[in-house]
Design an enzyme around this catalytic site. Structure first.
Site, mmCIF file in Angstrom:
data_model
loop_
_atom_site.group_PDB
_atom_site.id
_atom_site.type_symbol
_atom_site.label_atom_id
_atom_site.label_comp_id
_atom_site.label_asym_id
_atom_site.label_seq_id
_atom_site.Cartn_x
_atom_site.Cartn_y
_atom_site.Cartn_z
ATOM 1 N N GLU A 35 16.409 -65.113 -21.685
ATOM 2 C CA GLU A 35 15.298 -64.796 -22.715
ATOM 3 C C GLU A 35 14.551 -65.898 -23.595
ATOM 4 O O GLU A 35 13.359 -65.529 -23.937
ATOM 5 C CB GLU A 35 16.087 -63.849 -23.637
ATOM 6 N N TYR A 118 12.477 -59.391 -31.103
ATOM 7 C CA TYR A 118 12.514 -58.946 -29.647
ATOM 8 C C TYR A 118 13.754 -59.817 -29.057
ATOM 9 O O TYR A 118 14.494 -58.721 -28.182
ATOM 10 C CB TYR A 118 11.251 -59.720 -28.884
ATOM 11 N N ASP A 136 8.615 -55.950 -26.360
ATOM 12 C CA ASP A 136 7.928 -57.027 -25.812
ATOM 13 C C ASP A 136 6.609 -56.854 -25.437
ATOM 14 O O ASP A 136 6.018 -55.691 -25.558
ATOM 15 C CB ASP A 136 8.471 -57.804 -24.713
ATOM 16 N N CYS A 191 1.892 -51.678 -14.704
ATOM 17 C CA CYS A 191 1.153 -51.551 -15.723
ATOM 18 C C CYS A 191 0.744 -52.932 -16.482
ATOM 19 O O CYS A 191 1.064 -53.189 -17.637
ATOM 20 C CB CYS A 191 1.615 -50.425 -16.714
ATOM 21 N N CYS A 198 -2.397 -48.044 -11.130
ATOM 22 C CA CYS A 198 -2.047 -46.986 -11.600
ATOM 23 C C CYS A 198 -1.564 -46.041 -10.325
ATOM 24 O O CYS A 198 -0.848 -45.074 -10.670
ATOM 25 C CB CYS A 198 -3.156 -46.228 -12.247
ATOM 26 N N CYS A 201 2.011 -46.188 -10.191
ATOM 27 C CA CYS A 201 2.703 -45.806 -11.554
ATOM 28 C C CYS A 201 3.511 -44.614 -11.459
ATOM 29 O O CYS A 201 2.942 -43.414 -11.254
ATOM 30 C CB CYS A 201 1.705 -45.812 -12.724
ATOM 31 N N CYS A 207 -0.042 -40.197 -18.383
ATOM 32 C CA CYS A 207 -0.472 -41.490 -19.061
ATOM 33 C C CYS A 207 -1.751 -40.904 -19.815
ATOM 34 O O CYS A 207 -2.737 -40.579 -19.429
ATOM 35 C CB CYS A 207 -0.846 -42.399 -18.092
#
Length: 289
Positions: A35, A118, A136, A191, A198, A201, A207
């Site tokens: 991270e 985060y 994030d 995305c 898309c 997706c 959406c």
DNA sequence: TACCCGTGGCA
DNA sequence: TTGCCAAGGGT
């Protein structure tokens, strides 16, 4: 809203990347290291440094026992080297205040150097399988589009975004933890910021942005971060010399990296003030010990 | 809040 | 070629 859970979780199950910090044997420390490295840095560049780092420092105590300058050196060219210093400081705090074990509570994580909202949520969720909203840049973009119908989120995380993220979080901690990483992965792979795919997706039919005809972002453009000629560039050049040297460096070596002596001195002073560089003697510098 | 803090790949 | 962007944090 819960109708988003099944398709996103199914998509993640089929499409997730096989990343080492997601392996079952990855320790909380390994997750924390990943991270820190992934803050503003792409996965591809993190991978080799991450592997080397964990081989060398498999526990917080191992890192804390070494010099902070070694952490800065091993950080290599990941960028934002203050992260290396903060990770070293976090390791020291974990050794001294948490018995050498990465703490599992969000509050204790948040108190560590270099751990913000985060990262605390990410470690608590990914390593300890707790239920936290993990916001994030990827997650924020997915929600901006799917929920708010906007191409991009606001510049800074808003209370409304936190409400949305919490409202969408599955109740069961284990499911919530998988959901968090799944939404993040969706933002990273499908995305995306520039040219979202898309057609691939799993939630395209739900959406809001797509239903609105995928309108382009309105309002002021994001501030482009210029780099050439900035102090940041000079700092980078100075630190590169110090990383590659395995001992003290005379001023003359540092003077070669930048023409403007005023800016050069300012950048070096900044590095010293940040603890990234240690003056040894007048005109001699090294990474901190 | 807005700005500072690295580096490199890509459209 | 060059601006955009990448699992943010600190102040």
């Amino acid at each position: 809203m819960e109708n988003l859970h099944r398709p996103v979780l199914a998509w993640y199950s089929a499409s997730a990347r096989d990343l080492p910090w997601r392996a079952p044997e990855a320790t909380p420390w390994a997750v924390m290291v990943s991270e820190f490295m992934l803050q503003q840095t792409p996965v591809k560049r993190v991978l080799p440094v991450y592997e080397e780092w964990l081989r060398r420092w498999p526990t917080p105590a191992a890192l804390a026992a070494d010099a902070p300058g070694e952490a800065v050196r091993a950080w290599g060219r990941l960028g934002y080297p203050r992260r290396a210093l903060r990770l070293h400081a976090a390791a020291t705090a974990i050794r001294d205040e948490h018995g050498g074990e990465v703490p599992s509570s969000h509050a204790a994580l948040l108190a560590l150097p270099g751990v913000g909202e985060y990262t605390a949520a990410a470690v608590a969720s990914f390593a300890f399988r707790q239920r936290h909203a993990v916001l994030d840049t990827n997650v924020r973009r997915v929600f901006a589009r799917a929920v708010d119908g906007q191409e991009y989120p606001a510049n800074a995380t808003t209370a409304a975004e936190r409400r949305t993220a919490n409202a969408l979080l599955p109740d069961e901690p284990e499911t919530a933890a998988t959901w968090a990483v799944a939404v993040m992965e969706l933002g990273a792979l499908v995305c995306t910021a520039r040219s979202p795919e898309c057609g691939r997706c799993p939630i395209r039919s739900d959406c809001a942005w797509r239903q609105a005809g995928s309108p382009p972002h309105q309002g002021p453009a994001r501030r482009g971060q210029t780099y050439a000629g900035t102090d940041r560039q000079v700092r980078g050049k100075l630190l590169a010399v110090l990383r590659e040297a395995h001992d003290s460096v005379p001023q003359a070596e540092l003077d070669k990296v930048w023409e403007d002596s005023v800016q050069r001195a300012r950048a070096l002073d900044g590095l010293v003030a940040d603890g990234l560089v240690e003056p040894v003697a007048p005109g001699v510098y090294r990474l901190p010990r």
